[in-house]
Design an enzyme around this catalytic site. Structure first.
Site, PDB file in Angstrom:
ATOM      1  N   SER A  77       0.827  -1.219   0.000  1.00  0.00           N
ATOM      2  CA  SER A  77       0.000   0.000   0.000  1.00  0.00           C
ATOM      3  C   SER A  77       0.859   1.266   0.000  1.00  0.00           C
ATOM      4  O   SER A  77       0.400   2.322  -0.428  1.00  0.00           O
ATOM      5  CB  SER A  77      -0.930   0.018   1.212  1.00  0.00           C
ATOM      6  OG  SER A  77      -0.191   0.170   2.414  1.00  0.00           O
ATOM      7  N   TYR A 113       1.385   9.322   7.723  1.00  0.00           N
ATOM      8  CA  TYR A 113       0.618   8.067   7.883  1.00  0.00           C
ATOM      9  C   TYR A 113       1.212   6.876   7.113  1.00  0.00           C
ATOM     10  O   TYR A 113       2.155   7.029   6.366  1.00  0.00           O
ATOM     11  CB  TYR A 113      -0.874   8.243   7.638  1.00  0.00           C
ATOM     12  CG  TYR A 113      -1.383   8.756   6.321  1.00  0.00           C
ATOM     13  CD1 TYR A 113      -0.635   8.791   5.181  1.00  0.00           C
ATOM     14  CD2 TYR A 113      -2.703   9.194   6.251  1.00  0.00           C
ATOM     15  CE1 TYR A 113      -1.160   9.248   3.991  1.00  0.00           C
ATOM     16  CE2 TYR A 113      -3.256   9.659   5.067  1.00  0.00           C
ATOM     17  CZ  TYR A 113      -2.470   9.684   3.954  1.00  0.00           C
ATOM     18  OH  TYR A 113      -3.002  10.135   2.794  1.00  0.00           O
ATOM     19  N   GLU A 114       0.635   5.715   7.412  1.00  0.00           N
ATOM     20  CA  GLU A 114       1.179   4.417   6.963  1.00  0.00           C
ATOM     21  C   GLU A 114       2.650   4.270   7.370  1.00  0.00           C
ATOM     22  O   GLU A 114       3.477   3.756   6.613  1.00  0.00           O
ATOM     23  CB  GLU A 114       0.952   4.206   5.466  1.00  0.00           C
ATOM     24  CG  GLU A 114      -0.522   3.935   5.208  1.00  0.00           C
ATOM     25  CD  GLU A 114      -0.833   3.344   3.871  1.00  0.00           C
ATOM     26  OE1 GLU A 114      -0.042   2.548   3.352  1.00  0.00           O
ATOM     27  OE2 GLU A 114      -1.918   3.677   3.362  1.00  0.00           O
ATOM     28  N   GLY A 115       2.946   4.736   8.564  1.00  0.00           N
ATOM     29  CA  GLY A 115       4.312   4.696   9.074  1.00  0.00           C
ATOM     30  C   GLY A 115       4.992   6.015   8.792  1.00  0.00           C
ATOM     31  O   GLY A 115       5.128   6.406   7.620  1.00  0.00           O
TER      32      GLY A 115
END
Ligand SMILES: Cc1cc2nc3c(=O)[nH]c(=O)nc-3n(C[C@H](O)[C@H](O)[C@H](O)COP(=O)(O)OP(=O)(O)OC[C@H]3O[C@@H](n4cnc5c(N)ncnc54)[C@H](O)[C@@H]3O)c2cc1C
Length: 390
Positions: free
Chosen positions: A244, A366-368
């Site tokens: 993703s 976001y997403e890390g």
């Protein structure tokens, strides 16, 4: 620079580009100002079959081979050129769908994917909790087996598409005493008894995206909604993020491209000292740097997406991290420079670049976060150093 795309990929990109130009641009400022979730754009994208681009053909999608990551990137980039917040209804759904595609049983795929492919249902992915952000292993939401159900208790925060999505993929502890090794993943339907939505966040940017709490208070989830095996929750989450993160990178790339396009239009018309400001070399050099960074980011994102689509996903984590870090840092730099080039007008809401600068920031978080991505890349290099040193 033109990158090699198949005919199908080009037509997916062109469809998304048309929607961005005709439907997204006219509403983006209002949707941002009034925090409007873009249902009408979701419908337009569904009509153009764009929610099918990450769903396998066997489940009413368009993906014959691979995972459709290039498709996801192309659509996300094009919509994000116009509005990164609106793009998240799509990209957040892809994030929720990837774990089902990667780890779902045939039955689960049959049940959930066709509705999403048709754009009738949206999806979301819930991992983050108040005390578990970067340290995702510290989650506290539990899932206790009770006959033919699991009973979920806990709270997820900051969930994209929260309350708007119909299908939620949620990570919870089935064996809390084992910590991260005791985590499992569940598909939770919106109308599950005991599942509700809490605080809607008020954010710096991406206002057309909803970010909300998920509250599980004795939510009874059928046992057949366990994704993969018990104890594989973190594997599911990490494999999902590997595929993703190119999408976040594509969102960042789209924001940067949108900002450069707006800037080029502006500098052509804006006159100071009796000439268009584009004729000042100081401005041209800034524009050149923006263009260089965008081309480099696009090359990295497309190459990564293509690699994943070819099934070459072994050891992809650090490359995904590189694409996400690089593209998001580019988005932040390019949008900040765009505002600078617009001068005082760039600081006003009359032009889209101030929104783009606000929107760019989230791609570094976001997403890390980008620090966590650099940790991932660093850990890979530590191994590489040991290998080289023999
Ligand atoms: C708008 C938005 C949408 C989101 N959507 C989703 C979603 O759909 N699903 C979901 O599950 N989550 C989602 N998130 C959560 C997001 O992924 C987390 O916010 C992010 O991972 C950071 O966690 P945190 O906010 O708790 O920060 P923290 O983990 O508290 O980090 C604080 C700071 O410390 C740094 N830091 C932490 N650990 C380290 C380390 N080991 N080394 C170096 N630096 C470190 C971080 O980089 C950061 O700068 C979303 C967040 C936002 C803001």
């Amino acid at each position: 620079m033109e990158h090699h795309l198949t005919e199908d990929q080009r037509s997916i990109r062109d469809l998304a580009r048309t929607i961005a130009e005709e439907k997204v641009k006219p509403v983006r400022a209002r949707y941002d100002e009034e925090n409007i979730f873009p249902r009408d754009i979701v419908e337009a994208m569904a009509k153009a079959d764009l929610f099918r681009v990450f769903v396998p053909a066997a489940y009413e999608g368009l993906v014959e081979d691979g995972l459709g990551i290039t498709n996801v990137c192309l659509v996300t980039e094009e919509i994000s050129k116009a509005c990164a917040g609106i793009a998240l209804a799509f990209a957040g759904t892809a994030l929720g769908v990837f774990p089902i595609v990667l780890f779902g049983s045939d039955e689960q795929k049959r049940r959930y994917l066709p509705g999403i492919a048709a754009g009738k249902q949206l999806a979301a992915f819930g991992l983050t909790e108040p005390m578990a952000g970067s340290d995702a292993g510290a989650i506290r939401t539990t899932a206790r087996r009770d006959g033919k159900h699991y009973v979920l208790n806990g709270t997820k925060v900051f969930i994209t598409n929260g309350g708007e999505a119909d299908v939620y993929v949620v990570v919870a502890l089935t064996q809390p005493e084992r910590g991260a090794r005791g985590a499992s993943t569940f598909i939770v339907e919106k109308d599950t008894p005991g599942f509700s939505f809490g605080k809607k966040e008020t954010k710096m940017g991406i206002h057309a995206s909803v970010t909300r709490e998920l509250i599980f208070d004795g939510a009874r989830v059928p046992a057949e909604n366990l994704l993969g095996r018990e104890g594989t929750g973190f594997l599911v989450a990490m494999k999902t993020f590997d595929i993703s993160r190119p999408g976040v990178a594509a969102q960042a790339l789209g924001i940067a491209c949108g900002a450069l396009e707006e800037t080029l239009k502006y500098v052509h018309h804006r006159q100071q000292f009796g000439q268009s400001v584009i004729h000042f070399q100081g401005i041209q050099w800034m524009l050149a740097d923006m263009a260089i960074q965008i081309e480099a980011a696009r090359t990295l994102v497309y190459a990564l997406a293509d690699r994943i689509d070819r099934g070459d996903t072994k050891d992809i984590g650090h490359v995904s991290a590189m694409a996400k870090v690089f593209a998001s840092d580019v988005a932040m730099k390019v949008t900040t420079d765009a505002v600078q080039i617009f001068g005082g007008y760039g600081y006003m809401t009359d032009y889209p670049v101030e929104k783009m600068m606000r929107d760019a920031k989230i791609t570094q978080i976001y997403e890390g976060t980008n620090q966590i991505q650099r940790n991932v890349i660093g850990a890979h290099l530590v191994k590489e150093a040991a290998r080289l040193a023999g």
